[in-house]
Design a protein around this motif. Structure first.
Motif, PDB file in Angstrom:
ATOM      1  N   UNK A   1       0.842  -1.423  -0.078  1.00 52.93           N
ATOM      2  CA  UNK A   1       0.039  -0.065   0.073  1.00 52.93           C
ATOM      3  C   UNK A   1       0.925   1.247  -0.028  1.00 52.93           C
ATOM      4  N   UNK A   2       1.772   1.244   0.744  1.00 49.61           N
ATOM      5  CA  UNK A   2       2.789   2.384   0.950  1.00 49.61           C
ATOM      6  C   UNK A   2       3.621   2.605  -0.620  1.00 49.61           C
ATOM      7  N   UNK A   3       4.064   1.340  -0.840  1.00 43.01           N
ATOM      8  CA  UNK A   3       5.062   1.773  -2.266  1.00 43.01           C
ATOM      9  C   UNK A   3       4.060   1.977  -3.435  1.00 43.01           C
ATOM     10  N   UNK A   4       2.985   1.733  -3.599  1.00 41.23           N
ATOM     11  CA  UNK A   4       1.953   1.804  -4.735  1.00 41.23           C
ATOM     12  C   UNK A   4       1.103   2.927  -4.749  1.00 41.23           C
ATOM     13  N   UNK A   5       0.639   3.360  -3.286  1.00 40.13           N
ATOM     14  CA  UNK A   5      -0.411   4.454  -3.278  1.00 40.13           C
ATOM     15  C   UNK A   5       0.304   5.528  -2.575  1.00 40.13           C
ATOM     16  N   UNK A   6       1.331   5.408  -1.840  1.00 38.51           N
ATOM     17  CA  UNK A   6       1.985   6.346  -1.169  1.00 38.51           C
ATOM     18  C   UNK A   6       1.098   6.659   0.382  1.00 38.51           C
ATOM     19  N   UNK A   7       0.101   5.824   0.510  1.00 43.79           N
ATOM     20  CA  UNK A   7      -0.616   6.148   1.731  1.00 43.79           C
ATOM     21  C   UNK A   7       0.038   5.451   2.874  1.00 43.79           C
ATOM     22  N   UNK A   8      -0.212   5.816   3.949  1.00 45.62           N
ATOM     23  CA  UNK A   8       0.228   5.126   5.365  1.00 45.62           C
ATOM     24  C   UNK A   8      -0.775   4.313   5.924  1.00 45.62           C
ATOM     25  N   UNK A   9      -0.488   3.224   6.300  1.00 44.12           N
ATOM     26  CA  UNK A   9      -1.465   2.210   6.832  1.00 44.12           C
ATOM     27  C   UNK A   9      -1.503   2.413   8.174  1.00 44.12           C
ATOM     28  N   UNK A  10      -2.479   3.292   8.777  1.00 44.24           N
ATOM     29  CA  UNK A  10      -2.561   3.634  10.225  1.00 44.24           C
ATOM     30  C   UNK A  10      -2.929   2.482  11.178  1.00 44.24           C
ATOM     31  N   UNK A  11      -3.978   1.803  10.814  1.00 38.69           N
ATOM     32  CA  UNK A  11      -4.318   0.745  11.729  1.00 38.69           C
ATOM     33  C   UNK A  11      -4.508  -0.561  10.579  1.00 38.69           C
ATOM     34  N   UNK A  12      -4.428  -1.855  10.869  1.00 36.10           N
ATOM     35  CA  UNK A  12      -4.586  -2.834  10.365  1.00 36.10           C
ATOM     36  C   UNK A  12      -5.010  -4.055  11.063  1.00 36.10           C
ATOM     37  N   UNK A  13      -6.288  -4.422  10.810  1.00 36.40           N
ATOM     38  CA  UNK A  13      -6.969  -5.368  11.641  1.00 36.40           C
ATOM     39  C   UNK A  13      -7.065  -6.424  10.758  1.00 36.40           C
ATOM     40  N   UNK A  14      -6.430  -7.579  11.307  1.00 35.91           N
ATOM     41  CA  UNK A  14      -6.829  -8.882  10.392  1.00 35.91           C
ATOM     42  C   UNK A  14      -7.741  -9.896  11.164  1.00 35.91           C
ATOM     43  N   UNK A  15      -8.556 -10.493  10.620  1.00 33.84           N
ATOM     44  CA  UNK A  15      -9.370 -11.767  11.041  1.00 33.84           C
ATOM     45  C   UNK A  15      -9.192 -12.891  10.326  1.00 33.84           C
ATOM     46  N   UNK A  16      -9.000 -14.131  10.812  1.00 37.02           N
ATOM     47  CA  UNK A  16      -8.536 -15.405  10.118  1.00 37.02           C
ATOM     48  C   UNK A  16     -10.052 -16.078  10.578  1.00 37.02           C
ATOM     49  N   UNK A  17     -10.778 -16.082   8.942  1.00 40.03           N
ATOM     50  CA  UNK A  17     -12.249 -16.835   9.270  1.00 40.03           C
ATOM     51  C   UNK A  17     -12.087 -18.295   9.216  1.00 40.03           C
ATOM     52  N   UNK A  18     -11.246 -18.816   8.456  1.00 40.60           N
ATOM     53  CA  UNK A  18     -11.069 -20.082   8.213  1.00 40.60           C
ATOM     54  C   UNK A  18      -9.612 -20.634   8.027  1.00 40.60           C
ATOM     55  N   UNK A  19      -9.529 -21.987   8.564  1.00 45.26           N
ATOM     56  CA  UNK A  19      -8.383 -22.760   8.318  1.00 45.26           C
ATOM     57  C   UNK A  19      -8.768 -23.921   7.506  1.00 45.26           C
ATOM     58  N   UNK A  20      -8.214 -24.000   6.389  1.00 49.87           N
ATOM     59  CA  UNK A  20      -8.454 -24.866   5.264  1.00 49.87           C
ATOM     60  C   UNK A  20      -7.390 -26.067   5.043  1.00 49.87           C
ATOM     61  N   UNK A  21      -7.694 -26.974   4.996  1.00 53.93           N
ATOM     62  CA  UNK A  21      -6.667 -28.204   4.895  1.00 53.93           C
ATOM     63  C   UNK A  21      -5.983 -28.211   3.295  1.00 53.93           C
ATOM     64  N   UNK A  22      -4.549 -28.326   3.300  1.00 50.83           N
ATOM     65  CA  UNK A  22      -4.193 -28.461   2.003  1.00 50.83           C
ATOM     66  C   UNK A  22      -4.702 -29.681   1.223  1.00 50.83           C
ATOM     67  N   UNK A  23      -5.201 -29.677   0.224  1.00 47.74           N
ATOM     68  CA  UNK A  23      -5.877 -30.740  -0.530  1.00 47.74           C
ATOM     69  C   UNK A  23      -4.918 -31.267  -1.237  1.00 47.74           C
ATOM     70  N   UNK A  24      -4.626 -32.618  -1.263  1.00 46.92           N
ATOM     71  CA  UNK A  24      -3.575 -33.510  -1.710  1.00 46.92           C
ATOM     72  C   UNK A  24      -4.362 -34.023  -3.159  1.00 46.92           C
ATOM     73  N   UNK A  25      -3.784 -34.118  -4.170  1.00 50.69           N
ATOM     74  CA  UNK A  25      -4.467 -34.454  -5.309  1.00 50.69           C
ATOM     75  C   UNK A  25      -4.678 -36.030  -5.237  1.00 50.69           C
ATOM     76  N   UNK A  26      -5.889 -36.555  -5.660  1.00 51.58           N
ATOM     77  CA  UNK A  26      -6.066 -38.046  -5.442  1.00 51.58           C
ATOM     78  C   UNK A  26      -5.360 -38.983  -6.682  1.00 51.58           C
ATOM     79  N   UNK A  27      -4.924 -38.413  -7.400  1.00 50.37           N
ATOM     80  CA  UNK A  27      -4.127 -39.315  -8.406  1.00 50.37           C
ATOM     81  C   UNK A  27      -2.511 -38.844  -8.368  1.00 50.37           C
ATOM     82  N   UNK A  28      -1.816 -39.834  -8.245  1.00 50.74           N
ATOM     83  CA  UNK A  28      -0.484 -39.372  -8.119  1.00 50.74           C
ATOM     84  C   UNK A  28       0.340 -40.028  -9.277  1.00 50.74           C
TER      85      UNK A  28
END
Length: 123
Positions: free
Chosen positions: A96-123
């Motif tokens: 955000x700083x490099x592309x827009x020159x805007x300063x991020x004053x506050x940054x709130x992060x919510x992790x809404x899901x934990x998803x398993x790595x999906x392995x391919x069925x065929x190897x």
């Protein structure tokens, strides 16, 4: 020489202004977050019908050159939530700083899901 003299530019304060819309800041932040290893795309469903996937969502507020960001994202499991979120915070702030020159004053992060790595069925 062609005989044409270059036209001098007006002084910077006389050239006008540039305003970067919050929708641009939102897209920059979303792309930055989605590029961090460990983040995941989530299936989008309506009434049980799959409608593709979506990555991080971001809401932007603030005034002038200071922005406040609210980020909602999913992570791959097992991943270190603290590490990935730290990487996301750093990447978003830098981009955000490099592309827009805007300063991020506050940054709130919510992790809404934990998803398993999906392995391919065929190897």
């Amino acid at each position: 020489m062609s005989g044409l003299e270059p036209v001098p530019l007006p002084e910077p304060e006389d050239r006008g202004s540039l305003r970067i819309d919050h929708s641009v800041v939102r897209k920059v932040a979303q792309r930055a977050a989605d590029q961090v290893p460990g983040t995941a795309a989530v299936q989008r469903r309506v009434a049980g019908v799959g409608l593709g996937t979506h990555g991080t969502s971001v809401k932007v507020s603030g005034r002038d050159n200071d922005v406040d960001l609210s980020v909602d994202l999913a992570l791959h499991y097992p991943a270190s939530v603290r590490t990935v979120v730290g990487d996301v915070r750093g990447r978003i702030t830098d981009e955000v700083q490099n592309i827009t020159s805007y300063q991020v004053r506050a940054l709130e992060v919510t992790v809404s899901a934990l998803l398993p790595e999906i392995q391919p069925r065929v190897r």
